[in-house]
Write an enzyme that holds these catalytic residues in place. Structure first.
Site, mmCIF file in Angstrom:
data_model
loop_
_atom_site.group_PDB
_atom_site.id
_atom_site.type_symbol
_atom_site.label_atom_id
_atom_site.label_comp_id
_atom_site.label_asym_id
_atom_site.label_seq_id
_atom_site.Cartn_x
_atom_site.Cartn_y
_atom_site.Cartn_z
ATOM 1 N N GLY A 52 0.545 -0.576 0.000
ATOM 2 C CA GLY A 52 0.000 0.000 0.000
ATOM 3 C C GLY A 52 1.025 1.083 0.000
ATOM 4 O O GLY A 52 0.679 1.863 0.856
ATOM 5 N N THR A 58 2.878 1.755 -0.570
ATOM 6 C CA THR A 58 4.123 2.439 -0.908
ATOM 7 C C THR A 58 3.895 3.447 -2.017
ATOM 8 O O THR A 58 3.102 3.216 -2.914
ATOM 9 C CB THR A 58 5.157 1.396 -1.373
ATOM 10 O OG1 THR A 58 5.287 0.415 -0.349
ATOM 11 C CG2 THR A 58 6.480 2.026 -1.670
ATOM 12 N N VAL A 59 4.635 4.499 -1.952
ATOM 13 C CA VAL A 59 4.620 5.464 -3.059
ATOM 14 C C VAL A 59 6.040 5.619 -3.575
ATOM 15 O O VAL A 59 7.010 5.616 -2.817
ATOM 16 C CB VAL A 59 4.054 6.838 -2.643
ATOM 17 C CG1 VAL A 59 2.561 6.727 -2.353
ATOM 18 C CG2 VAL A 59 4.783 7.423 -1.453
ATOM 19 N N MET A 88 6.544 0.455 -7.200
ATOM 20 C CA MET A 88 6.172 0.127 -5.828
ATOM 21 C C MET A 88 5.167 -1.013 -5.820
ATOM 22 O O MET A 88 4.629 -1.386 -6.848
ATOM 23 C CB MET A 88 5.629 1.355 -5.113
ATOM 24 C CG MET A 88 4.447 2.052 -5.789
ATOM 25 S SD MET A 88 2.880 1.201 -5.796
ATOM 26 C CE MET A 88 2.515 1.163 -4.053
#
Length: 534
Positions: free
Chosen positions: A352, A353-354, A434
């Site tokens: 759930g 990373t950006v 990601m």
């Protein structure tokens, strides 16, 4: 109006610019980075501004209470920053088991580790930035105070999280999550405005104190009080003792290109190991089942070993250098035949990373990634602050002999990885994909599509992806060519076609022409991706 309904295929082209570029998963965050460049900031300032903005405009994937990693190209040198936080000093396997758990839980107080993201912003600003944090974080503070409208993919995952949490988050420690992210008794929807005054206040304190308030001041006190109230282990002492680590990036050469990653405790080296194994296979052919089979087999061998061995480097049972060696690659490559393998870990030799990418006209470039791990993280929000704390500790093992066993003050196996590409000592640029355990697989596929098939950055991201999950199991995107799916099945692969591309990562790329300085960028069609160019 259904903002997720797309009956017709759409197409993006590569974006071009000269003075600056920011590529990320949220348009407003990309704009924040360009805004800072136009005020005199460099690519590092833009990366910090974008990262801070993402904690506001994409809380489904990251937050102030998460970790961060960065690869930074400045003056013909690549620098690595590991800003992942350790476990609390009082958290032990015995303490977890005493609370009734035989493995680390996903949500709640136990998987919370020290947040590294605010320290990363301050450290990058101190070493390479041109503008003060008060100016760099201003766009993020504005979005938090004034609010912003939700984008389609953001709305989708926010709604899904609320639906799940409404059923599973029953303890009082989760009340602040609902107060912060569902203030009207439901998740905000696509196109609706959402704001977070507490988030703005926290960001302002971080900006004004170069993040010291987060680790030593009033914010640290609030985090400490929240932990004590609900039986958590993270303390103000844990926060005060935290410092990010500058590291030497690791690399492998793939057909003349140097592919760079952060060393363990991150699993970027899985992508490098897979590239090294794959170099020993036959020459790649576009949309050939044999090529695809060898790519998958190389990745599954690398990933099996990565999961078995990667943790803090000091605790790894085999050296990083050996896992990146020709000897290792040749031994693993020799196992690849015409049928799908059920891989077993490498026999260790005795002894759930950006994600966001930025670039400026001076040649500075940043590959940056931050995450709360699984979506909103632990589900624990520090009341009144907007700080959602990560659940990175979920990856710790409680098995005494496992390399990644939980220890006080230890950093766990980490899934978030920034990537970088160079050739003959000159920067090509930052890239990343990601998405948990998809990340090294996404890095690997992007490099292959770029180097082997010369795809432009947008096309390299748009290629339908595959994802190895375990054993002989492979999941592919809905658009994946059916003739290849059938051929892989005949080779023994257990192939599943996913209903959508949500689990296949979300990437960004910026390449730089070393002769002209012209920047070219690709952004992710699987999310609300956007490129801001100047």
């Amino acid at each position: 109006m259904d903002y997720l309904y797309h009956p017709y295929q759409s197409k993006r082209h590569t974006a071009f610019a000269r003075k600056g570029m920011v590529a990320t998963s949220q348009p407003l965050a990309s704009n924040a980075g360009i805004e800072i460049m136009q005020k005199g900031g460099n690519a590092i300032d833009a990366a910090i501004a974008t990262a801070a903005a993402l904690t506001v405009v994409e809380p489904t994937s990251n937050g102030i209470g998460g970790d961060a990693f960065a690869l930074v190209w400045v003056k013909d040198k690549l620098y690595g920053l590991n800003s992942s936080g350790p476990s609390p000093a009082t958290l032990t396997p015995e303490a977890v088991k005493a609370l009734g758990h035989d493995k680390m839980p996903v949500h709640g107080m136990l998987p919370i580790t020290v947040p590294g993201a605010p320290a990363a912003w301050a450290e990058l600003s101190r070493r390479f930035g041109k503008l003060p944090l008060t100016e760099v974080l201003a766009p993020a503070i504005r979005y938090a105070e004034e609010g912003f409208p939700l984008t389609p993919i953001l709305g989708k995952y926010w709604g899904a999280a609320y639906k799940k949490f409404k059923e599973t988050f029953t303890g009082d420690e989760f009340n602040a999550w609902f107060e912060t992210f569902a203030p009207d008794g439901r998740a905000p929807k696509t196109g609706e405005m959402w704001s977070s005054p507490g988030h703005a206040k926290t960001l302002r304190a971080i900006a004004e104190t170069d993040a010291r308030d987060f680790y030593e001041g009033d914010i640290a006190d609030q985090i400490d009080a929240c932990m004590k109230q609900y039986g958590g282990f993270l303390s103000k002492e844990d926060l005060a003792s935290y410092k990010p680590e500058w590291v030497e990036p690791i690399s492998t050469n793939y057909k003349g290109y140097d592919v760079w990653e952060i060393p363990p405790n991150g699993h970027g080296m899985v992508a490098l190991m897979a590239l090294n194994i794959y170099k020993n296979q036959s020459e790649p052919v576009w949309e050939s089942v044999q090529t695809l089979h060898e790519q998958i087999e190389s990745m599954k061998l690398a990933f099996t070993d990565g999961k078995a061995f990667i943790t803090e480097e000091a605790d790894m049972p085999v050296e990083t250098a050996h896992l990146l060696s020709e000897e290792y690659a040749e031994k693993r490559a020799a196992l690849i035949g015409d049928e799908a393998l059920d891989p077993q870990p490498y026999d260790i030799p005795k002894g759930g990373t950006v994600y966001l990418a930025t670039a400026d006209e001076e040649g500075n470039m940043v590959s940056f990634i931050q995450s709360n791990y699984m979506g909103f993280g632990s589900g624990v929000v520090v009341p009144g602050t907007g700080i959602g704390l990560q659940n990175r500790g979920h990856d710790f093992s409680l098995e005494e002999n496992h390399p990644n066993v939980l220890r006080p003050g230890k950093r766990t196996y980490h899934t978030i990885i920034p990537g970088f590409l160079s050739k003959d000592g000159q920067a090509i640029g930052p890239f990343g994909v990601m998405g948990g355990y998809m990340q090294p697989q996404g890095h690997y596929q992007v490099v292959l599509h770029t180097v082997d098939y010369l795809l432009n950055p947008q096309a390299a991201l748009d290629v339908p992806r595959w994802q190895w999950t375990e054993g002989k199991k492979v999941v592919v995107e809905p658009e994946f060519p059916n003739h290849l799916v059938q051929a892989l099945i005949r080779k023994g692969h257990d192939v599943t076609i996913a209903p959508d591309g949500g689990s296949f990562g979300r990437g960004q790329i910026i390449w730089r022409n070393p002769e002209t300085g012209v920047l070219q960028g690709g952004t992710e069609s699987r999310t609300d991706g956007a490129i801001s160019a100047w």
